[in-house]
Enzyme design. Structure first.
Site, mmCIF file in Angstrom:
data_model
loop_
_atom_site.group_PDB
_atom_site.id
_atom_site.type_symbol
_atom_site.label_atom_id
_atom_site.label_comp_id
_atom_site.label_asym_id
_atom_site.label_seq_id
_atom_site.Cartn_x
_atom_site.Cartn_y
_atom_site.Cartn_z
ATOM 1 N N ARG A 126 -3.685 -49.528 1.785
ATOM 2 C CA ARG A 126 -3.410 -49.449 3.405
ATOM 3 C C ARG A 126 -3.200 -48.584 4.416
ATOM 4 O O ARG A 126 -2.102 -48.289 4.903
ATOM 5 C CB ARG A 126 -1.151 -49.389 2.686
ATOM 6 C CG ARG A 126 -0.598 -50.152 1.704
ATOM 7 C CD ARG A 126 1.179 -50.392 1.516
ATOM 8 N NE ARG A 126 1.108 -51.102 0.844
ATOM 9 C CZ ARG A 126 1.093 -51.044 -0.540
ATOM 10 N NH1 ARG A 126 1.658 -49.457 -0.586
ATOM 11 N NH2 ARG A 126 1.794 -51.520 -1.362
ATOM 12 N N LYS A 148 -8.536 -52.093 17.878
ATOM 13 C CA LYS A 148 -8.396 -53.601 17.067
ATOM 14 C C LYS A 148 -9.942 -53.976 15.930
ATOM 15 O O LYS A 148 -11.049 -53.312 15.943
ATOM 16 C CB LYS A 148 -9.219 -54.111 18.962
ATOM 17 C CG LYS A 148 -7.902 -55.082 19.375
ATOM 18 C CD LYS A 148 -8.592 -55.988 20.239
ATOM 19 C CE LYS A 148 -7.801 -56.321 21.389
ATOM 20 N NZ LYS A 148 -7.598 -57.608 22.299
ATOM 21 N N GLU A 190 -19.631 -56.241 28.909
ATOM 22 C CA GLU A 190 -18.564 -55.590 29.304
ATOM 23 C C GLU A 190 -18.351 -54.800 30.399
ATOM 24 O O GLU A 190 -17.549 -53.868 30.777
ATOM 25 C CB GLU A 190 -18.325 -54.850 27.736
ATOM 26 C CG GLU A 190 -17.907 -55.764 26.591
ATOM 27 C CD GLU A 190 -16.735 -56.970 26.634
ATOM 28 O OE1 GLU A 190 -15.638 -56.027 27.458
ATOM 29 O OE2 GLU A 190 -16.174 -57.211 25.505
ATOM 30 N N LYS A 230 -10.275 -48.247 29.841
ATOM 31 C CA LYS A 230 -10.020 -48.704 28.588
ATOM 32 C C LYS A 230 -9.154 -47.127 27.647
ATOM 33 O O LYS A 230 -7.496 -48.199 27.193
ATOM 34 C CB LYS A 230 -10.786 -48.630 27.414
ATOM 35 C CG LYS A 230 -10.398 -49.088 25.941
ATOM 36 C CD LYS A 230 -10.996 -50.542 25.221
ATOM 37 C CE LYS A 230 -10.385 -50.858 24.359
ATOM 38 N NZ LYS A 230 -11.104 -52.298 24.097
ATOM 39 N N GLU A 240 -0.881 -54.701 22.835
ATOM 40 C CA GLU A 240 -1.515 -55.677 23.406
ATOM 41 C C GLU A 240 -0.347 -56.867 23.261
ATOM 42 O O GLU A 240 -0.054 -57.936 23.667
ATOM 43 C CB GLU A 240 -2.908 -56.898 23.397
ATOM 44 C CG GLU A 240 -3.403 -58.008 24.413
ATOM 45 C CD GLU A 240 -4.160 -58.646 24.052
ATOM 46 O OE1 GLU A 240 -5.419 -57.961 23.441
ATOM 47 O OE2 GLU A 240 -4.427 -59.720 23.832
ATOM 48 N N ARG A 244 -2.584 -54.841 28.329
ATOM 49 C CA ARG A 244 -4.108 -54.678 27.665
ATOM 50 C C ARG A 244 -4.506 -56.355 27.735
ATOM 51 O O ARG A 244 -5.882 -55.862 27.526
ATOM 52 C CB ARG A 244 -3.615 -54.626 26.275
ATOM 53 C CG ARG A 244 -5.189 -54.492 25.447
ATOM 54 C CD ARG A 244 -5.116 -53.164 24.019
ATOM 55 N NE ARG A 244 -6.179 -53.922 23.506
ATOM 56 C CZ ARG A 244 -6.744 -52.429 22.789
ATOM 57 N NH1 ARG A 244 -5.677 -51.717 22.204
ATOM 58 N NH2 ARG A 244 -7.767 -52.394 21.858
ATOM 59 N N ASN A 248 -8.601 -58.845 28.604
ATOM 60 C CA ASN A 248 -8.943 -59.596 28.013
ATOM 61 C C ASN A 248 -10.432 -61.120 29.018
ATOM 62 O O ASN A 248 -10.710 -62.028 28.589
ATOM 63 C CB ASN A 248 -8.918 -60.826 27.025
ATOM 64 C CG ASN A 248 -8.074 -60.626 25.505
ATOM 65 O OD1 ASN A 248 -9.094 -59.365 24.844
ATOM 66 N ND2 ASN A 248 -6.853 -60.201 25.780
ATOM 67 N N HIS A 251 -12.762 -63.400 28.044
ATOM 68 C CA HIS A 251 -13.750 -63.444 26.555
ATOM 69 C C HIS A 251 -12.257 -65.220 25.624
ATOM 70 O O HIS A 251 -12.822 -65.511 24.794
ATOM 71 C CB HIS A 251 -12.234 -62.333 26.383
ATOM 72 C CG HIS A 251 -13.280 -61.442 25.923
ATOM 73 N ND1 HIS A 251 -13.288 -60.666 27.151
ATOM 74 C CD2 HIS A 251 -13.690 -60.315 24.947
ATOM 75 C CE1 HIS A 251 -14.582 -59.608 26.653
ATOM 76 N NE2 HIS A 251 -14.200 -59.338 25.752
ATOM 77 N N HIS A 255 -14.728 -66.839 23.610
ATOM 78 C CA HIS A 255 -14.929 -66.572 22.200
ATOM 79 C C HIS A 255 -14.686 -68.881 21.371
ATOM 80 O O HIS A 255 -15.758 -68.334 20.484
ATOM 81 C CB HIS A 255 -13.302 -66.256 21.605
ATOM 82 C CG HIS A 255 -13.404 -64.797 21.752
ATOM 83 N ND1 HIS A 255 -11.898 -63.951 21.532
ATOM 84 C CD2 HIS A 255 -14.064 -64.106 21.289
ATOM 85 C CE1 HIS A 255 -12.426 -63.113 21.922
ATOM 86 N NE2 HIS A 255 -13.735 -62.357 21.709
ATOM 87 N N HIS A 267 -22.512 -60.855 21.597
ATOM 88 C CA HIS A 267 -20.844 -61.605 21.901
ATOM 89 C C HIS A 267 -21.096 -61.264 23.392
ATOM 90 O O HIS A 267 -20.525 -61.701 24.213
ATOM 91 C CB HIS A 267 -20.330 -60.126 21.298
ATOM 92 C CG HIS A 267 -18.497 -60.349 22.168
ATOM 93 N ND1 HIS A 267 -17.875 -61.338 22.216
ATOM 94 C CD2 HIS A 267 -17.938 -58.835 22.842
ATOM 95 C CE1 HIS A 267 -16.563 -60.589 22.598
ATOM 96 N NE2 HIS A 267 -17.084 -59.585 22.805
HETATM 97 N N1 GLY Z 1 -11.903 -55.621 23.294
HETATM 98 C C1 GLY Z 1 -10.487 -55.962 23.928
HETATM 99 C C2 GLY Z 1 -9.589 -54.738 23.788
HETATM 100 O O1 GLY Z 1 -10.193 -53.905 22.828
HETATM 101 O O2 GLY Z 1 -8.238 -54.830 23.932
#
Ligand code: GLY
Length: 373
Positions: A126, A148, A190, A230, A240, A244, A248, A251, A255, A267
């Protein structure tokens, strides 16, 4: 001791706050930082296979300074490792070697290691303690910050995961010296994203210095700036629910491109192609002027992408985007742009508009490839 050239950025998340240390040779402070936090109990270091190949002496020397039993666990390089099979291997290793709730897991590598090991750490017993040591540009400016974690499942990218914050992040820019060119280019994806999210100062700086971005001082400045942006975003919206989502940008397309190409692309390269598509879609929906479209495209188009990005199956891309975790009520939620620093969330588009944007993306990537250097 922290030298003057070491920069620190706080990710302020109340009781989950943590420091990001950035600088050349900053790994030397790690043993003290770990001891100071009383984390040196049961330590396992999960290292990307390529990083282990180049830096194993440095890594071993560093951790033998910490007085405890240490395990090194090598993860095969590449996106394929972000799988439940690899996760299973890691859990098995932890259990077979008696790791318990007082474990500290340190991930050393790029985005794959961070995501995989972060998720293992979030779920093992956990949740145990986590420290990230990103070694790629992409992981340094983006994926190691903000908690993330996750794995891919079948063709679906990052579809299983958790938000789980590390105790600290150590970005030693010396690792970038051995980074292969394609990884450097991937990281720039990025970096360009942060230029779009931020302001004209950063956008113009990245554009002007594009050919010297990997100079030690410049790259350290870029990492510091990206991490600071960030950290500020994550501090306001850790999980998010709104703000946040701007991270993306590019993205949703990216993706889908990665998935369509069975993750056989970097990526960051997919993010570059994804931002080109997002710019075209923003223009298609009259959110971005023709003049700004041309100006903004010039930055991602500084990167020559592999030819396979110019011949994708648009129907498949469209279907994959519908199944993305960011879709809701059968609609794809795009993150688009109307100006630098002016990002639009949850924008919808019809099939024709999306196909037009994809076609223009392919044409631009193709034209860019045949343009003389
Ligand atoms: N890579 C996008 C984020 O961390 O929210």
């Amino acid at each position: 001791m922290i030298s003057l050239s070491t920069k620190k950025v706080l990710v302020p998340l109340k009781e989950n706050s943590y420091q990001v240390f950035i600088g050349s040779s900053i790994l030397s402070i790690l043993p003290d930082e770990i001891k100071r936090r009383n984390l040196n109990k049961n330590l396992i270091i999960a290292v990307d296979g390529n990083v282990w190949y180049y830096h194993q002496e440095k890594i071993k020397n560093l951790f033998t300074q910490i007085a405890c039993k240490i395990f090194f666990y090598i993860v095969p390089p590449g996106e394929k490792s972000k799988s439940y099979l690899e996760l299973n291997e890691f859990y098995t290793h932890l259990l077979n070697n008696g790791f318990g709730r007082d474990t500290l897991i340190i991930g050393i590598g790029g985005g794959v290691i961070g995501d995989l090991i972060g998720f293992a750490t979030a779920t093992f017993m956990r949740g145990v303690q986590l420290v990230h040591i990103p070694t790629t540009l992409l992981a340094s400016v983006d994926s190691s910050i903000g908690g993330k974690t996750g794995i891919n499942f079948g063709k679906r990218k990052n579809i299983i995961g958790a938000f789980y914050q590390p105790k600290a992040v150590f970005i030693d820019t010396d690792f970038l010296d051995t980074l292969p060119l394609e990884e450097k280019i991937s990281g720039l994806g990025e970096v360009i994203k942060y230029a779009f999210l931020s302001d004209y100062d950063l956008f113009n700086f990245v554009e002007k210095k594009f050919n010297s971005l990997f100079d030690k001082k410049i790259i350290q400045e870029i990492i510091l700036k990206s991490v600071s942006i960030k950290a500020a975003i994550v501090a306001q919206d850790e999980k998010e629910s709104s703000l946040r989502k701007i991270l993306n940008f590019g993205h949703t397309f990216a993706h889908a491109f990665e998935s369509e190409m069975n993750f056989r692309v970097k990526h960051g390269e997919a993010v570059v192609a994804g931002m080109i598509a997002a710019l075209f879609l923003s223009n298609e929906l009259n959110l971005l002027s023709n003049q700004n479209l041309e100006k903004f495209l010039s930055l991602p188009l500084k990167i020559k992408l592999p030819l396979k990005f110019a011949s994708m199956n648009k129907g498949n891309i469209y279907d994959i985007m519908h199944s993305d975790k960011k879709s809701s009520s059968g609609k794809i939620n795009f993150v688009l742009i109307s100006d630098i620093g002016n990002i639009l969330l949850d924008v919808h588009a019809n099939k024709k508009e999306i196909f037009n944007a994809l076609q223009k993306t392919e044409d631009a990537i193709h034209k860019n490839l045949i343009k003389p250097l």
